[in-house]
Design a protein around this motif. Structure first.
Motif, short mmCIF file in Angstrom:
data_model
loop_
_atom_site.label_atom_id
_atom_site.label_comp_id
_atom_site.label_asym_id
_atom_site.label_seq_id
_atom_site.Cartn_x
_atom_site.Cartn_y
_atom_site.Cartn_z
N THR A 127 0.73 -1.34 -0.05
CA THR A 127 0.02 -0.24 -0.08
C THR A 127 0.88 1.21 0.06
O THR A 127 0.63 2.20 -1.05
CB THR A 127 -0.90 -0.03 1.24
N THR A 128 1.75 1.44 1.10
CA THR A 128 2.65 2.44 1.25
C THR A 128 3.52 2.92 -0.15
O THR A 128 3.38 3.72 -0.77
CB THR A 128 3.44 2.61 2.27
N PRO A 129 4.29 1.82 -0.37
CA PRO A 129 5.07 2.04 -1.74
C PRO A 129 4.30 2.66 -2.87
O PRO A 129 4.62 3.44 -3.78
CB PRO A 129 5.77 0.42 -2.05
N ILE A 130 3.09 1.73 -3.35
CA ILE A 130 2.26 1.93 -4.19
C ILE A 130 1.76 3.70 -4.20
O ILE A 130 1.74 4.56 -5.26
CB ILE A 130 0.84 1.09 -4.41
N LEU A 131 1.30 4.00 -3.25
CA LEU A 131 0.70 5.40 -2.85
C LEU A 131 1.78 6.44 -3.12
O LEU A 131 1.74 7.47 -3.68
CB LEU A 131 -0.18 5.66 -1.69
N THR A 132 3.09 6.17 -2.41
CA THR A 132 4.20 6.84 -2.74
C THR A 132 4.60 6.94 -4.06
O THR A 132 4.81 8.35 -4.78
CB THR A 132 5.18 6.42 -1.86
N LYS A 133 4.53 5.92 -4.85
CA LYS A 133 5.25 6.22 -6.33
C LYS A 133 4.11 6.90 -7.12
O LYS A 133 4.33 7.74 -8.01
CB LYS A 133 4.96 4.34 -6.68
N VAL A 134 2.82 6.45 -7.06
CA VAL A 134 1.70 7.32 -7.92
C VAL A 134 1.69 8.91 -7.59
O VAL A 134 1.53 9.70 -8.58
CB VAL A 134 0.49 6.86 -7.96
N LEU A 135 2.03 9.13 -6.40
CA LEU A 135 1.73 10.59 -5.99
C LEU A 135 3.22 11.27 -6.20
O LEU A 135 2.89 12.33 -7.02
CB LEU A 135 1.64 10.75 -4.39
N MET A 136 4.25 10.57 -5.86
CA MET A 136 5.62 11.27 -6.49
C MET A 136 5.74 11.58 -7.72
O MET A 136 6.64 12.56 -8.29
CB MET A 136 6.81 10.62 -5.47
N GLU A 137 5.11 10.41 -8.28
CA GLU A 137 5.45 10.44 -9.95
C GLU A 137 4.46 11.76 -10.93
O GLU A 137 4.61 11.69 -11.73
CB GLU A 137 5.53 9.17 -10.73
N LYS A 138 3.71 12.29 -9.95
CA LYS A 138 2.67 13.30 -10.23
C LYS A 138 1.79 12.78 -11.36
O LYS A 138 1.84 13.45 -12.59
CB LYS A 138 3.44 14.71 -10.55
N LEU A 139 1.29 11.44 -11.48
CA LEU A 139 0.62 10.90 -12.35
C LEU A 139 -0.62 11.74 -12.61
O LEU A 139 -1.30 12.36 -11.72
CB LEU A 139 0.01 9.29 -12.19
N PRO A 140 -1.12 11.86 -13.81
CA PRO A 140 -2.37 12.64 -14.07
C PRO A 140 -3.80 12.02 -13.61
O PRO A 140 -4.63 11.64 -14.60
CB PRO A 140 -2.32 12.96 -15.75
N LEU A 141 -3.87 11.79 -12.36
CA LEU A 141 -4.82 11.20 -11.96
C LEU A 141 -5.98 11.97 -11.53
O LEU A 141 -5.56 12.96 -10.94
CB LEU A 141 -4.75 10.08 -10.68
N LYS A 142 -7.25 11.74 -11.53
CA LYS A 142 -8.38 12.62 -10.84
C LYS A 142 -8.66 12.02 -9.40
O LYS A 142 -8.82 13.18 -8.68
CB LYS A 142 -9.58 12.31 -11.66
#
Length: 282
Positions: A127-142
């Motif tokens: 959980t934490t590694p995934i959330l860190t990855k997608v947030l720090m990589e600034k993905l264009p998520l809604k």
């Protein structure tokens, strides 16, 4: 046939063996499944990325509502099951890979994804590694809608001064507005996990905080929480400033050096890191 019966039938038919190392627990409660999909607010103009689709139960529900679903699955033994359970859907793409190794920006571009929601029943260990990855990589998520361990959800929504508040709280709240959707009993899964779960929704937005250097900001946060019992003075000594400069940083920022990291708001961490940034530039 109920979701629980369908799931158990598929598991039995394919002689599937659950992997403890991959944290596999399949959702068998239709009510919770509906709450997850409803929280995602999918429509014909939206697309979804799913991490850990399992046998494709959530994947199917999302595919019925949105333009396209890209499901990322690491387990070799689940790929043939997904190929069968999802065979009737033309708007589902199965990616056989470790989500922590996926280049999400490249995937989004190649698949032409727009108005993207990340929706998943995340294995607890990742959980934490995934959330860190997608947030720090600034993905264009809604938005991000995930089912995670209840204790981790509590940490994500925690406020300063609470025992749950930490670097994960700050990371998520820096980039997102956060809300809990529902609590999930261990009896809603097969096999039942040992802990309770929560569904949490994170709506991404531009940061509301004035931060000069985000890398430095998160570095300061990490140091402040590395040893929770340490005062800020002791926690931030390794940050790279001379003692006299560090003392001046606390004076200029108006933050007491004897405080501990868990007492600082995100705004105060921003003020502290900005003062350090100015001092390091000199």
């Amino acid at each position: 046939m109920s979701l629980a019966s369908k799931t158990k039938e598929i598991v039995k038919h394919f002689e599937f063996k659950f992997s403890k190392s991959l944290g596999q627990n399949f959702l068998i409660d239709q009510n919770i499944l509906n709450k997850i999909v409803d929280a995602a607010e999918l429509d014909e103009n939206s697309t979804a990325i799913e991490i850990g689709p399992g046998i494709g139960v959530l994947t199917q529900e999302m595919a019925r509502r949105c333009k396209k679903v890209v499901a990322i699955e690491i387990d070799d033994t689940l790929i043939p099951i997904l190929n069968e359970t999802l065979a009737n859907f033309e708007n589902i793409k199965i990616v056989h890979n470790d989500a922590l190794k996926v280049d999400f920006n490249r995937l989004i571009e190649e698949e032409g994804l727009e108005n993207i929601k990340l929706v998943a029943n995340l294995p607890y260990y990742v959980t934490t590694p995934i959330l860190t990855k997608v947030l720090m990589e600034k993905l264009p998520l809604k938005s991000i809608i995930v089912m995670i361990q209840k204790e981790v959800a509590d940490r994500i929504v925690a406020k300063p001064g609470s025992k749950e508040y930490g670097s994960l709280s700050i990371l998520v709240q820096y980039y997102c507005d956060v809300q809990k959707v529902c609590r999930v009993s261990k009896n809603c899964f097969v096999p039942p996990p040992k802990v309770e779960s929560s569904v949490i929704k994170m709506n991404l937005r531009p940061p509301k905080y004035n931060v000069e250097d985000e890398d430095l900001f998160f570095n300061v946060v990490r140091h402040a929480f590395n040893m929770r019992r340490k005062t800020l003075w002791n926690a931030l000594k390794p940050i790279g400033l001379r003692e006299e400069d560090l003392k001046e940083v606390f004076k200029l920022s108006g933050i007491d050096e004897t405080r501990r990291g868990e007492t600082l708001s995100i705004e105060e961490f921003a003020k502290l890191s900005n003062t350090i940034y100015t001092k390091l530039k000199k």
